[in-house]
Design an enzyme around this catalytic site. Structure first.
Site, mmCIF file in Angstrom:
data_model
loop_
_atom_site.group_PDB
_atom_site.id
_atom_site.type_symbol
_atom_site.label_atom_id
_atom_site.label_comp_id
_atom_site.label_asym_id
_atom_site.label_seq_id
_atom_site.Cartn_x
_atom_site.Cartn_y
_atom_site.Cartn_z
ATOM 1 N N ASP A 30 34.068 72.531 72.252
ATOM 2 C CA ASP A 30 32.764 72.916 72.632
ATOM 3 C C ASP A 30 32.350 73.419 73.844
ATOM 4 O OD1 ASP A 30 29.641 73.164 72.374
ATOM 5 O OD2 ASP A 30 30.063 72.287 70.436
ATOM 6 N N SER A 81 25.773 76.249 70.276
ATOM 7 C CA SER A 81 26.440 75.385 69.317
ATOM 8 C C SER A 81 26.013 75.344 67.921
ATOM 9 C CB SER A 81 26.518 73.859 69.711
ATOM 10 O OG SER A 81 27.082 73.729 70.970
ATOM 11 N N ASP A 173 19.440 76.039 79.747
ATOM 12 C CA ASP A 173 19.775 77.200 79.089
ATOM 13 C C ASP A 173 19.248 78.274 79.887
ATOM 14 O OD1 ASP A 173 20.871 76.120 76.608
ATOM 15 O OD2 ASP A 173 18.994 75.877 75.686
ATOM 16 N N ARG A 289 15.044 75.915 66.775
ATOM 17 C CA ARG A 289 16.159 75.345 66.653
ATOM 18 C C ARG A 289 15.960 73.756 66.250
ATOM 19 N NH1 ARG A 289 21.722 75.035 70.245
ATOM 20 N NH2 ARG A 289 22.330 73.090 69.756
ATOM 21 N N LYS A 364 27.712 65.786 69.139
ATOM 22 C CA LYS A 364 28.333 67.034 68.446
ATOM 23 C C LYS A 364 28.389 66.642 66.924
ATOM 24 C CE LYS A 364 27.833 69.975 72.007
ATOM 25 N NZ LYS A 364 27.065 71.141 72.046
ATOM 26 N N ASP A 432 30.862 71.406 76.811
ATOM 27 C CA ASP A 432 29.507 71.618 76.755
ATOM 28 C C ASP A 432 28.567 70.765 77.513
ATOM 29 O OD1 ASP A 432 27.473 73.537 76.186
ATOM 30 O OD2 ASP A 432 26.785 72.085 74.417
ATOM 31 N N HIS A 436 26.840 71.690 81.031
ATOM 32 C CA HIS A 436 25.304 71.640 81.314
ATOM 33 C C HIS A 436 24.858 70.871 82.361
ATOM 34 C CE1 HIS A 436 23.753 74.092 78.188
ATOM 35 N NE2 HIS A 436 24.469 72.949 76.942
ATOM 36 N N ASP A 473 33.167 77.228 70.064
ATOM 37 C CA ASP A 473 31.861 77.725 69.667
ATOM 38 C C ASP A 473 31.024 78.628 70.677
ATOM 39 O OD1 ASP A 473 31.248 75.710 71.271
ATOM 40 O OD2 ASP A 473 29.629 74.842 70.101
ATOM 41 N N HIS A 474 31.305 78.463 72.076
ATOM 42 C CA HIS A 474 30.677 79.389 73.119
ATOM 43 C C HIS A 474 31.198 79.054 74.338
ATOM 44 C CE1 HIS A 474 28.296 75.821 74.210
ATOM 45 N NE2 HIS A 474 27.982 75.777 72.815
ATOM 46 N N HIS A 504 24.921 78.340 79.053
ATOM 47 C CA HIS A 504 25.985 78.838 78.136
ATOM 48 C C HIS A 504 26.389 80.061 78.920
ATOM 49 C CE1 HIS A 504 24.781 76.387 74.321
ATOM 50 N NE2 HIS A 504 25.218 75.683 75.317
#
Length: 586
Positions: A30, A81, A173, A289, A364, A432, A436, A473-474, A504
């Site tokens: 991730d 994600s 983000d 989301r 996750k 991830d 962050h 995933d990214h 991301h």
């Protein structure tokens, strides 16, 4: 139990590669993307001998993990994600929340819908307040500020005279200290709405950083939701004259704090909270989301609730931007219908009696279960599935960048050795969650931890004569500094240091494999350092397949059919094409 459906094109059949002796193990790193070769790329800078060897000695290709390739409105949108795991597990691309909500607003369908008419009618007709809670940014991962503005303007036009916003500050983000830009923009809209009608009252009421207030997920820490409940509903917490004052005060008192970590605040007017949420009020949670919206929705809607002491629960008209869980029907009312995702790979394997294991730590866990299964809670068939959650620590991720990777790996090795599962999917959260934080040093350790765990898994897969697939995933840890594309240079702070990036990326991710049919090369092979975009290789040694060179711009949705092939099944026409193809005989 699994529903039986007659879908001719959606069934398992024998494939051209045949079944491997051991399991297929899919590792999702991730937040580990392929970025520029510069000092901001923690993936490139980390010591990763296992990943280096995989891309030097095995077939691999970079695949898209952002924008339209995962159902976002445009290729300017980063991946995330939720949409990444949807694409991985569902084998095709569905229009996602951001795109669906924007279209519903632009076309007027949201405001013509039953839920909006119900909310606006209740609040305008009886002169009741309407509250909006959600993430205040244009990150387009959980929410978008323009969606909020559209809701506010339409509510005012529909006659609602009291409008209150409880913004959750991002810095995750979007740039890490950008909150005032969004707060100022919101204040401007609220002033405009008040100017349009002297009887109208439009104010910010409470808020806080997203990692401290309201937006917990997977029940990792209900205290986060409790802080939000106290601030938004009861008006309890440190008082300030404005959101700007709150942000500037916290920054002054806590040097180096970033927006996502700002404590809760309550805006006061005349020594009292500007607005609390009471009986008969309307409440919209405007995130689209689901993972970080579900718990606060439960706090508002569930009668039997024991996660924290709510006190007197106000009887409100509550709606989410979308329905965050279609299985539990939470929330009951919502403004936009979520994507209808069906016929996922997890359900297909369960229908066929293929044993599968999903494992991740708490942060996750829902990604390899709920999102992987097309936003569906629970198993399709408990006889053939097991979901394992390793509880995450409740400490800042930069202080413990290894997180629970070792514990996840220990359990994976046990499950591989058991021989119980034909397909295992694993998420490592480190790249991830630590990415962050904006802490490059911690991100380096996170990626190195991941590589060490990957080596252990690879050896276990080889011992079981199975196949290992590694992807992500990214991106995130691949860009730890803000990049100015026009100047082709890092953005810098007042002291000349590169500005940390917490969001991301739009970078591609790797797809690589270690197949039991691929022996070690005869001689030494120089390994490039993993993490830099722009390379690909098709190594055939001992394999009965190769990467398909005819596939244009592959993405995450191509992984599902690839897994089916490597499990010994035929690819489905329903899913996007596999990344590999069988080699011709001889």
């Amino acid at each position: 139990m699994l529903e039986t459906r007659d879908v001719p094109e959606w069934s398992l059949r024998e494939g051209p590669l045949g079944r491997r002796p051991g399991p297929l193990v899919l590792v999702i790193m991730d937040g580990v993307g392929l970025g520029r070769d510069d000092e901001g790329n923690a993936v490139r800078l980390a010591r990763t001998p296992t990943l280096d060897e995989l891309v030097a000695r095995r077939p691999w290709v970079e695949i898209r993990a952002h924008g339209k390739a995962v159902g976002m409105p445009s290729d300017a949108d980063m991946g995330n994600s939720e949409v990444g795991h949807n694409a991985l597990g569902c084998g095709r691309v569905f229009d996602q929340g951001a795109k669906l909500v924007s279209a519903a607003i632009d076309e007027g369908r949201l405001f013509a819908g039953e839920t909006w008419r119900w909310l606006a009618g209740q609040c305008a007709g009886a002169e009741r307040p309407l509250h909006f809670i959600g993430l205040l940014s244009d990150g387009n991962v959980h929410s978008h500020i323009e969606h909020l503005f559209a809701l506010l303007r339409r509510a005012a036009a529909d006659g609602v005279r009291e409008l209150y916003v409880h913004p959750l500050l991002d810095g995750r983000d979007v740039p890490e200290t950008s909150a005032l830009e969004y707060v100022d923009a919101l204040e401007k809209v609220l002033r405009e709405l008040e100017a349009g009608d002297p009887r109208r009252r439009c104010r910010i009421a409470s808020g806080g950083g997203r990692m401290q207030v309201t937006m917990d997920r997977y029940e990792a820490d209900w205290r986060i939701v409790e802080r939000g409940w106290k601030a938004h509903v009861r008006g309890e917490g440190r008082g300030f004259g404005s959101a700007r004052e709150a942000i500037e005060t916290y920054r002054r008192e806590r040097h180096g704090i970033i927006d996502q970590d700002l404590p809760a605040f309550v805006i006061h007017d005349g020594g009292r909270p500007t607005a609390t949420i009471g009986d008969g009020h309307g409440v919209v949670f405007f995130n689209f989301r689901g993972d970080r919206a579900l718990e606060i929705s439960r706090a508002f809607e569930q009668d039997a609730f024991d996660k924290f002491a709510r006190g007197p629960r106000p009887d409100v008209f509550f709606a989410g931007m979308m329905q965050y869980d279609g299985d539990t029907l939470m929330p009951r009312r919502f403004l936009v219908t979520p994507p209808a995702i069906d016929r996922t790979m997890g359900e297909l394997l369960a229908r066929g009696g293929v044993g599968q294991l999903a494992i991740a730590e708490t942060q996750k866990f829902g990604h390899v279960t709920y999102f992987w299964n097309g936003n569906r809670t629970g198993m399709f068939d408990e006889r053939h599935e097991r979901y394992v959650e390793v509880p995450s620590d409740r400490v800042p991720f930069e202080q413990r960048p290894w997180m629970k990777a070792a514990e996840v790996t220990d359990r994976v090795l046990e499950e591989i050795a058991s021989g119980s599962w034909r397909f295992l999917r694993i998420n490592f959260a480190n790249g991830d969650m630590v990415g962050h934080t904006g802490d490059r040093r911690a991100a380096l350790l996170a990626v190195e931890t991941l590589d060490l765990c990957l080596e252990r898994i690879r050896e276990a897969v080889r011992a079981a004569r199975g196949t290992l697939i590694v992807t992500a995933d990214h991106g995130n840890a691949d860009e730890m500094y803000e990049w100015d594309g026009k100047r082709q240079a890092f953005q810098r702070d007042a002291e000349g240091r590169p500005r940390a990036k917490t969001a991301h990326t739009q970078n591609p991710v790797v797809f690589c494999s270690d197949d039991e049919g691929s022996p070690e090369p005869a001689g030494p092979t120089a390994a490039d350092s993993f993490g830099v975009a722009g390379r690909a290789v098709n190594v055939r040694r001992g394999l009965d397949w190769e990467l398909d060179p005819t596939l244009e711009r592959p993405g995450l949705s191509n992984v599902a059919n690839t897994c089916l092939l490597l499990l010994g099944f035929g690819p489905l026409a329903l899913y996007d094409a596999p990344l590999i193809r069988p080699l011709p005989p001889g």
